[in-house]
Enzyme design. Structure first.
Site, mmCIF file in Angstrom:
data_model
loop_
_atom_site.group_PDB
_atom_site.id
_atom_site.type_symbol
_atom_site.label_atom_id
_atom_site.label_comp_id
_atom_site.label_asym_id
_atom_site.label_seq_id
_atom_site.Cartn_x
_atom_site.Cartn_y
_atom_site.Cartn_z
ATOM 1 N N ALA A 102 0.886 -1.168 0.000
ATOM 2 C CA ALA A 102 0.000 0.000 0.000
ATOM 3 C C ALA A 102 0.920 1.213 0.000
ATOM 4 O O ALA A 102 1.390 1.667 1.047
ATOM 5 C CB ALA A 102 -0.905 -0.006 1.228
ATOM 6 N N THR A 103 1.223 1.699 -1.201
ATOM 7 C CA THR A 103 2.252 2.735 -1.317
ATOM 8 C C THR A 103 1.878 4.042 -0.642
ATOM 9 O O THR A 103 2.751 4.780 -0.189
ATOM 10 C CB THR A 103 2.570 3.004 -2.800
ATOM 11 O OG1 THR A 103 1.363 3.372 -3.489
ATOM 12 C CG2 THR A 103 3.161 1.773 -3.458
ATOM 13 N N CYS A 104 0.575 4.359 -0.573
ATOM 14 C CA CYS A 104 0.192 5.639 0.025
ATOM 15 C C CYS A 104 0.428 5.652 1.530
ATOM 16 O O CYS A 104 0.496 6.717 2.141
ATOM 17 C CB CYS A 104 -1.269 5.970 -0.276
ATOM 18 S SG CYS A 104 -2.429 4.754 0.348
ATOM 19 N N SER A 105 0.591 4.477 2.123
ATOM 20 C CA SER A 105 0.878 4.407 3.561
ATOM 21 C C SER A 105 2.245 3.785 3.841
ATOM 22 O O SER A 105 2.567 3.452 4.972
ATOM 23 C CB SER A 105 -0.213 3.627 4.293
ATOM 24 O OG SER A 105 -0.371 2.326 3.738
ATOM 25 N N CYS A 150 -3.028 2.053 -3.062
ATOM 26 C CA CYS A 150 -3.484 2.328 -1.702
ATOM 27 C C CYS A 150 -4.409 1.252 -1.167
ATOM 28 O O CYS A 150 -5.127 1.460 -0.203
ATOM 29 C CB CYS A 150 -4.183 3.687 -1.674
ATOM 30 S SG CYS A 150 -3.069 5.057 -1.999
#
Length: 259
Positions: free
Chosen positions: A223-226, A258
């Site tokens: 989950a790249t956004c986190s 995400c």
């Protein structure tokens, strides 16, 4: 404005600016070393003029320069009426400095002014006085060196993460080279480089989320956004290494976001 916004929001970009541009942004003095890096051939010619007698009969030189842009040649005066001012032993240092200034700044002066006007409209120049050109490069493009010990130090984990699996993970990471580490970093965070401050500057902090699954053929997801890497609770170190090796082979172009 776009580049300044990226720095202000701690987003690293694969848009390396030249050292000269970074010096301009940070108001750092340019030197002859910058010209050496930009145009070594010109620097050799200027050094020859500096160290030898200027003979106008052999090589006529004036305070002017032929500037080539997209197939068009324009003669530029380096000083007022420079085409009619001969270079002599007495004024050759002045000529060298004038030509160096033109090559480093003068030929792109208008573009530089516009670039810096937009940049400073987002980040005021006064806030950049304590930063070097190298600092700016790191803030813009990130730090290319990945320290596994620093990564481990600034990692958080899912609740009840199996200590043995965590140990296997970091043991495996220690065996990877910088290219492989950058691949995993990009897979998990969306960027192959680190912000200023290394993993301690990563926002949010990197998280290793270990979950239980009946299907141990699953590969890690992210989950790249986190800045989170999701790792199935593999039963052995060998399973972990095989899954991560497959990830390294197929990470480019993988769909992750995400979720």
């Amino acid at each position: 404005k776009f580049l300044a916004k990226a720095i202000a929001t701690r987003v690293t970009l694969d848009v390396p600016l030249s050292p000269l541009m970074l010096k301009m942004v940070t108001n750092t003095a340019v030197t002859m070393q910058d010209l050496q890096e930009l145009d070594p051939d010109l620097m050799r010619s200027l050094n020859y003029i500096k160290e030898n007698h200027v003979d106008q009969d052999v090589l006529p030189v004036t305070f002017s320069h032929e500037h080539h842009v997209f197939g068009t040649t324009t003669t530029i005066d380096l000083v007022p009426d420079g085409q009619n001012k001969e270079v002599t032993d007495e004024n050759k240092v002045e000529y060298i400095l004038a030509l160096a200034r033109f090559k480093l700044i003068g030929q792109i002066e208008e573009e530089l002014k516009l670039f810096m006007k937009g940049f400073y409209s987002v980040i005021p120049q006064s806030l950049l006085t304590s930063f070097s050109a190298a600092d700016m490069a790191t803030m813009l493009c990130g730090n290319p060196t990945i320290d596994v010990a620093d990564w481990k130090l600034h990692t958080t984990y899912s609740q009840h993460a199996p200590p043995k699996l965590v140990e296997w993970w970091w043991s495996w990471m220690q065996t990877l080279d910088q290219t492989q580490l950058a691949t995993i970093l990009q897979f998990a965070t969306g960027a192959p480089r680190l912000p200023l401050g290394g993993f301690g500057g990563l926002k949010p902090k990197f998280k290793l989320w270990i979950y239980t699954s009946s299907n141990l053929n699953l590969l890690p997801t992210a989950a790249t956004c986190s800045n989170q890497l999701n790792l199935p609770a593999y039963h052995s170190e060998d399973q972990l290494r095989k899954a991560t090796a497959t990830l390294l082979q197929n990470a480019e172009g993988a769909g992750f976001g995400c979720a």
